[in-house]
Design a protein around this motif. Structure first.
Motif, PDB file in Angstrom:
ATOM      1  N   GLN A  25     -13.559  58.744  49.614  1.00 61.31           N
ATOM      2  CA  GLN A  25     -14.409  58.459  50.768  1.00 61.31           C
ATOM      3  C   GLN A  25     -15.601  57.627  50.282  1.00 61.31           C
ATOM      4  OE1 GLN A  25     -15.588  62.202  52.369  1.00 61.31           O
ATOM      5  NE2 GLN A  25     -13.495  63.005  52.500  1.00 61.31           N
ATOM      6  N   TYR A  26     -15.898  56.560  51.020  1.00 56.62           N
ATOM      7  CA  TYR A  26     -17.007  55.708  50.607  1.00 56.62           C
ATOM      8  C   TYR A  26     -17.852  55.324  51.822  1.00 56.62           C
ATOM      9  CZ  TYR A  26     -14.565  51.637  52.533  1.00 56.62           C
ATOM     10  OH  TYR A  26     -13.958  50.746  53.365  1.00 56.62           O
ATOM     11  N   ALA A  27     -19.106  55.024  51.536  1.00 53.72           N
ATOM     12  CA  ALA A  27     -20.013  54.605  52.599  1.00 53.72           C
ATOM     13  C   ALA A  27     -19.711  53.151  52.963  1.00 53.72           C
ATOM     14  CB  ALA A  27     -21.463  54.748  52.133  1.00 53.72           C
ATOM     15  N   SER A  28     -20.240  52.716  54.100  1.00 58.20           N
ATOM     16  CA  SER A  28     -20.034  51.333  54.538  1.00 58.20           C
ATOM     17  C   SER A  28     -20.658  50.392  53.516  1.00 58.20           C
ATOM     18  CB  SER A  28     -20.666  51.107  55.919  1.00 58.20           C
ATOM     19  OG  SER A  28     -20.031  51.924  56.876  1.00 58.20           O
ATOM     20  N   THR A  29     -19.832  49.594  52.877  1.00 60.88           N
ATOM     21  CA  THR A  29     -20.297  48.673  51.845  1.00 60.88           C
ATOM     22  C   THR A  29     -19.580  47.339  52.002  1.00 60.88           C
ATOM     23  OG1 THR A  29     -18.596  49.502  50.339  1.00 60.88           O
ATOM     24  CG2 THR A  29     -20.768  50.513  50.164  1.00 60.88           C
ATOM     25  N   SER A  30     -19.986  46.377  51.190  1.00 57.35           N
ATOM     26  CA  SER A  30     -19.345  45.073  51.226  1.00 57.35           C
ATOM     27  C   SER A  30     -17.999  45.123  50.499  1.00 57.35           C
ATOM     28  CB  SER A  30     -20.249  44.037  50.550  1.00 57.35           C
ATOM     29  OG  SER A  30     -20.371  44.316  49.163  1.00 57.35           O
ATOM     30  N   LEU A  31     -17.210  44.070  50.659  1.00 60.71           N
ATOM     31  CA  LEU A  31     -15.915  44.008  49.989  1.00 60.71           C
ATOM     32  C   LEU A  31     -16.074  43.996  48.468  1.00 60.71           C
ATOM     33  CD1 LEU A  31     -13.995  41.429  52.231  1.00 60.71           C
ATOM     34  CD2 LEU A  31     -13.724  43.929  52.154  1.00 60.71           C
ATOM     35  N   ASP A  32     -17.110  43.318  47.988  1.00 63.84           N
ATOM     36  CA  ASP A  32     -17.356  43.300  46.546  1.00 63.84           C
ATOM     37  C   ASP A  32     -17.661  44.697  46.023  1.00 63.84           C
ATOM     38  OD1 ASP A  32     -16.934  40.608  46.400  1.00 63.84           O
ATOM     39  OD2 ASP A  32     -19.068  40.055  46.517  1.00 63.84           O
ATOM     40  N   GLN A  33     -18.445  45.460  46.768  1.00 65.04           N
ATOM     41  CA  GLN A  33     -18.768  46.815  46.334  1.00 65.04           C
ATOM     42  C   GLN A  33     -17.536  47.717  46.372  1.00 65.04           C
ATOM     43  OE1 GLN A  33     -21.965  47.326  49.208  1.00 65.04           O
ATOM     44  NE2 GLN A  33     -23.476  47.455  47.560  1.00 65.04           N
ATOM     45  N   GLN A  34     -16.663  47.500  47.358  1.00 68.36           N
ATOM     46  CA  GLN A  34     -15.422  48.270  47.422  1.00 68.36           C
ATOM     47  C   GLN A  34     -14.546  47.971  46.201  1.00 68.36           C
ATOM     48  OE1 GLN A  34     -13.392  47.764  51.189  1.00 68.36           O
ATOM     49  NE2 GLN A  34     -15.316  47.826  52.321  1.00 68.36           N
ATOM     50  N   GLN A  35     -14.497  46.697  45.826  1.00 67.90           N
ATOM     51  CA  GLN A  35     -13.708  46.310  44.654  1.00 67.90           C
ATOM     52  C   GLN A  35     -14.279  46.937  43.390  1.00 67.90           C
ATOM     53  OE1 GLN A  35     -10.812  44.676  44.524  1.00 67.90           O
ATOM     54  NE2 GLN A  35     -10.834  45.146  42.333  1.00 67.90           N
ATOM     55  N   THR A  36     -15.599  47.020  43.319  1.00 68.38           N
ATOM     56  CA  THR A  36     -16.246  47.643  42.162  1.00 68.38           C
ATOM     57  C   THR A  36     -15.889  49.127  42.086  1.00 68.38           C
ATOM     58  OG1 THR A  36     -18.097  46.085  42.236  1.00 68.38           O
ATOM     59  CG2 THR A  36     -18.452  48.152  41.060  1.00 68.38           C
ATOM     60  N   ILE A  37     -15.894  49.796  43.242  1.00 70.22           N
ATOM     61  CA  ILE A  37     -15.529  51.215  43.280  1.00 70.22           C
ATOM     62  C   ILE A  37     -14.096  51.412  42.786  1.00 70.22           C
ATOM     63  CG2 ILE A  37     -15.100  53.195  44.796  1.00 70.22           C
ATOM     64  CD1 ILE A  37     -17.377  52.203  46.568  1.00 70.22           C
ATOM     65  N   ARG A  38     -13.200  50.570  43.283  1.00 70.10           N
ATOM     66  CA  ARG A  38     -11.799  50.685  42.868  1.00 70.10           C
ATOM     67  C   ARG A  38     -11.639  50.449  41.364  1.00 70.10           C
ATOM     68  NH1 ARG A  38     -10.707  47.976  47.851  1.00 70.10           N
ATOM     69  NH2 ARG A  38     -10.689  45.974  46.764  1.00 70.10           N
ATOM     70  N   SER A  39     -12.309  49.425  40.859  1.00 70.83           N
ATOM     71  CA  SER A  39     -12.193  49.106  39.432  1.00 70.83           C
ATOM     72  C   SER A  39     -12.702  50.252  38.569  1.00 70.83           C
ATOM     73  CB  SER A  39     -12.972  47.821  39.116  1.00 70.83           C
ATOM     74  OG  SER A  39     -12.445  46.717  39.814  1.00 70.83           O
ATOM     75  N   ARG A  40     -13.828  50.835  38.960  1.00 71.21           N
ATOM     76  CA  ARG A  40     -14.391  51.943  38.177  1.00 71.21           C
ATOM     77  C   ARG A  40     -13.504  53.186  38.277  1.00 71.21           C
ATOM     78  NH1 ARG A  40     -20.860  51.328  39.753  1.00 71.21           N
ATOM     79  NH2 ARG A  40     -21.230  49.470  38.454  1.00 71.21           N
ATOM     80  N   ALA A  41     -12.924  53.391  39.444  1.00 74.95           N
ATOM     81  CA  ALA A  41     -12.017  54.537  39.611  1.00 74.95           C
ATOM     82  C   ALA A  41     -10.783  54.372  38.729  1.00 74.95           C
ATOM     83  CB  ALA A  41     -11.613  54.683  41.076  1.00 74.95           C
ATOM     84  N   HIS A  42     -10.208  53.157  38.705  1.00 68.92           N
ATOM     85  CA  HIS A  42      -9.051  52.896  37.857  1.00 68.92           C
ATOM     86  C   HIS A  42      -9.391  53.081  36.384  1.00 68.92           C
ATOM     87  CE1 HIS A  42      -6.154  51.781  40.815  1.00 68.92           C
ATOM     88  NE2 HIS A  42      -6.859  50.770  41.286  1.00 68.92           N
ATOM     89  N   GLU A  43     -10.559  52.602  35.990  1.00 68.62           N
ATOM     90  CA  GLU A  43     -10.975  52.729  34.601  1.00 68.62           C
ATOM     91  C   GLU A  43     -11.132  54.199  34.218  1.00 68.62           C
ATOM     92  OE1 GLU A  43     -14.666  51.322  31.668  1.00 68.62           O
ATOM     93  OE2 GLU A  43     -14.507  50.540  33.724  1.00 68.62           O
ATOM     94  N   LEU A  44     -11.716  54.984  35.114  1.00 67.05           N
ATOM     95  CA  LEU A  44     -11.899  56.409  34.852  1.00 67.05           C
ATOM     96  C   LEU A  44     -10.550  57.129  34.739  1.00 67.05           C
ATOM     97  CD1 LEU A  44     -13.777  58.853  34.581  1.00 67.05           C
ATOM     98  CD2 LEU A  44     -13.814  59.017  37.082  1.00 67.05           C
TER      99      LEU A  44
END
Length: 311
Positions: free
Chosen positions: A261-280
């Motif tokens: 679940q994520y707050a309303s953010t830009s597409l770039d911020q969503q991509q950052t969340i996904r990348s960090r989640a994958h890395e983790l």
């Protein structure tokens, strides 16, 4: 809205999930060497009356079967493409083979203990010289197999073989010590005692194999879900975990799915969340991950954009 992303697309990279060709050949060579050792030790134990030697031969037989199944699983996984109906290939063969090996160990140990009990009641005279020669040969076989398998970068199958070989070497040493005790101190009881110790060693191996293979077959999470959930929740932009599952297809392939679940953010911020989640997830040994982002408007209790289960 919800956005999904896979680390490896829709199918598994079978080459990275399976052992390389060199690993497969080493497993086959070790299996062949241990089969010869099993034949020699079994024949020697039966001919010269050593139940400890027979026990060590059976231990070597079990490990040989384990290597054969590991080789078969690696060989098949390397060559079976899978396709849509078999998206993970046949990597589960490794786990099924390990489980069957563990089950077959139980009657083997029962036989060893029964024979040892009979020797306690009626001690049998053994040929110490030939028993020592054969046991020493078995130890050399184990040392040679360890040399073949060991290396700086052993595969998981090779590491399993390595630990089994160390156990085999311990069994051979037990036979040698018990035979020397018979020769030096005239203690015929040392032979069945050594057999019991080897039987216990086999039983410990069986328990470990059954525990690990059952955990994979029943899809027990190989990592702590609570710890992983806490770390994912602490990522910037993540407000909660709607769904999290981690399981193993085989010991070499760990799969995970997470719904963030994520707050309303830009597409770039969503991509950052996904990348960090994958890395983790990758840092926790998850080879094939699917990350889904669910925005605030999509997690309203009245919507249907949820998985069909609550865990």
């Amino acid at each position: 809205m919800s956005v999904r992303e896979h680390t490896h697309g829709n199918t598994v990279d079978h080459e990275s999930a399976s052992d390389n060709g060199g690993s497969t050949r080493r497993l086959a060579l070790v299996a062949a060497i241990n089969f010869v050792g099993f034949i020699v030790e079994l024949a020697g134990g039966l001919l010269f009356g050593s139940v400890a030697l027979v026990s060590d031969a059976l231990h070597m037989l079990f490990d040989m079967l384990a290597y054969v199944m590991a080789f078969g699983a690696s060989y098949t996984a390397e060559r079976f493409e899978g396709g849509e109906r078999w998206s993970y290939g046949l990597h589960r063969l490794e786990t099924v083979g390990a489980f069957l090996n563990g089950v077959l160990l139980v009657p083997m140990v029962a036989y060893i203990l029964w024979e040892s009990y009979q020797r306690f009641l009626e001690p049998v005279t053994i040929d110490p010289v030939m028993t020592l020669i054969i046991a020493t040969g078995g130890l050399l076989v184990n040392i040679g197999s360890v040399y073949i398998v060991q290396g700086e970068e052993m595969s998981l199958n090779e590491r399993g073989a390595f630990y089994h070989l160390l156990g085999d070497a311990g069994g051979s040493v037990a036979v040698i010590i018990s035979t020397l005790a018979i020769v030096v101190f005239d203690l015929p009881i040392a032979d069945p005692v050594a057999a019991v110790l080897i039987g216990v060693l086999i039983l410990v191996s069986a328990g470990k194999v059954l525990r690990e293979s059952t955990s994979i077959l029943l899809e027990r999470s190989p990592v702590s879900p609570d710890e992983l959930r806490d770390k994912l929740t602490n990522l910037d932009g993540v407000e909660g975990i709607d769904d999290l599952h981690v399981w193993q297809v085989c010991s070499q392939l760990t799969v995970g799915t997470v719904r963030l679940q994520y707050a309303s953010t830009s597409l770039d911020q969503q991509q950052t969340i996904r990348s960090r989640a994958h890395e983790l997830l990758s840092d926790h040994g998850i080879d094939h991950a699917t990350v889904e982002l669910v925005g605030e408007t999509a997690i309203d209790p009245g919507t249907n954009d949820r998985t069909s289960h609550d865990h």
